[in-house]
Motif scaffolding. Structure first.
Motif, mmCIF file in Angstrom:
data_model
loop_
_atom_site.group_PDB
_atom_site.id
_atom_site.type_symbol
_atom_site.label_atom_id
_atom_site.label_comp_id
_atom_site.label_asym_id
_atom_site.label_seq_id
_atom_site.Cartn_x
_atom_site.Cartn_y
_atom_site.Cartn_z
ATOM 1 N N GLY A 167 0.791 -1.071 -0.063
ATOM 2 C CA GLY A 167 0.005 0.029 0.037
ATOM 3 C C GLY A 167 0.921 1.287 0.003
ATOM 4 O O GLY A 167 2.080 1.346 -0.001
ATOM 5 N N LEU A 168 0.067 2.479 0.214
ATOM 6 C CA LEU A 168 0.717 3.814 -0.142
ATOM 7 C C LEU A 168 1.806 3.684 1.001
ATOM 8 O O LEU A 168 2.876 4.084 0.877
ATOM 9 C CB LEU A 168 -0.323 4.709 0.059
ATOM 10 C CG LEU A 168 0.443 6.217 0.035
ATOM 11 C CD1 LEU A 168 0.951 6.590 -1.251
ATOM 12 C CD2 LEU A 168 -0.885 7.481 0.260
ATOM 13 N N ILE A 169 1.544 3.716 2.662
ATOM 14 C CA ILE A 169 2.333 3.999 3.680
ATOM 15 C C ILE A 169 3.355 2.831 3.554
ATOM 16 O O ILE A 169 4.726 2.976 3.685
ATOM 17 C CB ILE A 169 1.503 3.773 4.746
ATOM 18 C CG1 ILE A 169 0.509 5.116 4.705
ATOM 19 C CG2 ILE A 169 2.454 3.986 6.035
ATOM 20 C CD1 ILE A 169 -0.400 5.202 5.757
ATOM 21 N N VAL A 208 8.875 0.183 3.236
ATOM 22 C CA VAL A 208 9.711 -0.725 2.648
ATOM 23 C C VAL A 208 10.854 0.024 1.811
ATOM 24 O O VAL A 208 12.152 -0.226 2.377
ATOM 25 C CB VAL A 208 9.079 -1.503 1.459
ATOM 26 C CG1 VAL A 208 10.168 -2.411 0.936
ATOM 27 C CG2 VAL A 208 8.135 -2.277 2.234
ATOM 28 N N LYS A 209 10.829 1.269 1.539
ATOM 29 C CA LYS A 209 11.965 1.876 1.159
ATOM 30 C C LYS A 209 12.748 2.301 1.950
ATOM 31 O O LYS A 209 14.074 2.292 1.742
ATOM 32 C CB LYS A 209 11.468 3.110 0.123
ATOM 33 C CG LYS A 209 12.548 3.902 -0.644
ATOM 34 C CD LYS A 209 11.799 5.020 -1.267
ATOM 35 C CE LYS A 209 11.601 6.521 -0.386
ATOM 36 N NZ LYS A 209 11.247 7.547 -0.932
ATOM 37 N N GLY A 246 -0.381 9.329 -4.451
ATOM 38 C CA GLY A 246 -1.723 8.766 -4.242
ATOM 39 C C GLY A 246 -2.180 9.124 -2.818
ATOM 40 O O GLY A 246 -1.625 10.036 -2.398
ATOM 41 N N GLY A 247 -3.600 8.946 -2.455
ATOM 42 C CA GLY A 247 -4.153 9.339 -1.253
ATOM 43 C C GLY A 247 -4.797 10.637 -1.328
ATOM 44 O O GLY A 247 -5.265 11.032 -2.518
ATOM 45 N N LEU A 307 6.007 10.125 8.102
ATOM 46 C CA LEU A 307 5.513 9.141 8.654
ATOM 47 C C LEU A 307 6.039 7.833 8.550
ATOM 48 O O LEU A 307 6.092 6.812 9.658
ATOM 49 C CB LEU A 307 4.156 8.871 7.884
ATOM 50 C CG LEU A 307 3.144 7.652 8.381
ATOM 51 C CD1 LEU A 307 2.825 7.895 10.063
ATOM 52 C CD2 LEU A 307 1.908 7.695 7.458
ATOM 53 N N ALA A 308 6.753 7.360 7.506
ATOM 54 C CA ALA A 308 7.712 6.137 7.343
ATOM 55 C C ALA A 308 8.776 6.345 8.474
ATOM 56 O O ALA A 308 9.135 5.449 8.982
ATOM 57 C CB ALA A 308 8.266 6.046 6.188
ATOM 58 N N ARG A 309 9.265 7.400 8.596
ATOM 59 C CA ARG A 309 10.520 7.746 9.688
ATOM 60 C C ARG A 309 9.868 7.536 10.972
ATOM 61 O O ARG A 309 10.534 7.081 11.811
ATOM 62 C CB ARG A 309 11.042 9.074 9.351
ATOM 63 C CG ARG A 309 11.855 9.214 8.085
ATOM 64 C CD ARG A 309 12.283 10.604 7.913
ATOM 65 N NE ARG A 309 13.258 11.235 8.740
ATOM 66 C CZ ARG A 309 12.997 11.827 9.785
ATOM 67 N NH1 ARG A 309 11.682 12.804 9.810
ATOM 68 N NH2 ARG A 309 13.684 12.309 10.906
#
Length: 303
Positions: free
Chosen positions: A10-12, A17-18, A174-175, A207-209
């Protein structure tokens, strides 16, 4: 380090993963689509189907922590049947992970689960932090409460439980932001209702951070996944238009009109939640994108 991610495609999930790969964290991921299974040195896919309680337990091999993101999109019309899907997709997936780990030998010591600021009541005046617990009785709040309660089940297995309550995620992939951009680019943008409702936003990168910061520092408990400077819907709409160099000519869009179009889901546009990021900042986390305009300039540079 190796993490198991649900909702990795998904988007998040893709952003997390990156960031994992940039930090040399290997990823196992669960998917309900066998066509999305890949197998490389640091990215291993495994099949699961929470509704049939089917899971490849090899997904747990060598895993130190779980990042739990899986759940059906809330951006589809909330029919009675789809409401059940929204709720069950979160509860069944979480419960399947817990049940699958019972009696198994594993090395998992932490779960970091997605949650949502929709648990906080609609208010123009309150400023919510993680200690607030007089939760709303809206559909979204009921979903979040049930989801967080199910995640607490990991603690019975001796696994540290962490939760990130996610706000309005801004992304160029997206989103919600891309849906806001479309009418504004056509000269049809306008704030919703009074425009005074608070929008607690966060750049997808930050957010990923946050997820990985909570993971790497083994921070237990609840953290709000929002940037430090919430804005009103009017300010958000005007700033998008400013960055895109587009005029805002139309009057505000009335609530009844969007209720006719979206049904109960219209509350996503009109509810107001001003949410604090102080707790995660006090733990040493530093946001890259503090301010809305610079975040939007980064995301909309090529629009």
């Amino acid at each position: 380090m190796r993490v198991l991610i649900t909702g990795a495609t998904g988007l998040i999930g893709q952003e997390i993963v990156k960031h994992c790969h940039e930090q040399n964290i290997a990823v196992n991921y669960l998917t309900t689509s066998k066509s999305k299974i890949e197998n490389t040195e640091n990215y291993h896919g495994f099949f699961w189907n929470p509704s049939t309680k089917d899971i490849d337990k090899n997904c747990f091999n060598g895993v130190d922590a779980i990042i739990n993101l899986a759940g059906a999109s809330i951006s589809k019309r909330w029919t009675a049947d789809y409401k059940k899907v929204i709720l069950s997709s979160r509860i069944e997936g979480t419960q399947l992970l817990i049940d699958s780990l019972k009696g198994e030998t594993h090395s998992i010591n932490q779960v970091v689960s997605a949650s949502a600021i929709g648990v906080y009541p609609d208010s123009l005046i309150h400023y919510y932090d993680e200690t607030f617990n007089d939760f709303d009785d809206s559909f979204l709040a009921e979903v979040v409460k049930a989801w967080e309660l199910s995640v607490d089940g990991f603690s019975q297995l001796g696994i540290t439980v962490s939760k990130v309550r996610i706000g309005l995620v801004l992304s160029n992939k997206g989103g919600a932001l891309q849906e806001m951009v479309k009418p504004i680019k056509l000269g049809l943008g306008a704030p919703f209702g009074s425009g005074k409702q608070w929008q607690s936003w966060i750049h997808l990168n930050d957010l990923a951070r946050v997820f990985l910061y909570v993971l790497k520092h083994k921070l237990p408990g609840v953290y709000n996944g929002v940037a430090p400077n919430p804005v009103t819907n009017t300010e958000l709409t005007k700033t998008i238009a400013k960055v895109l160099d587009k005029p805002l000519l139309l009057p505000n869009i009335p609530r009844f009109a969007m209720k006719l179009v979206l049904g109960e889901m219209h509350t996503l546009l009109f509810d107001s939640q001003r949410v604090s990021s102080k707790k995660i900042e006090d733990k040493g986390f530093e946001f890259v994108d503090y301010h809305l305009q610079s975040a939007l300039q980064d995301l909309l540079a090529n629009n």
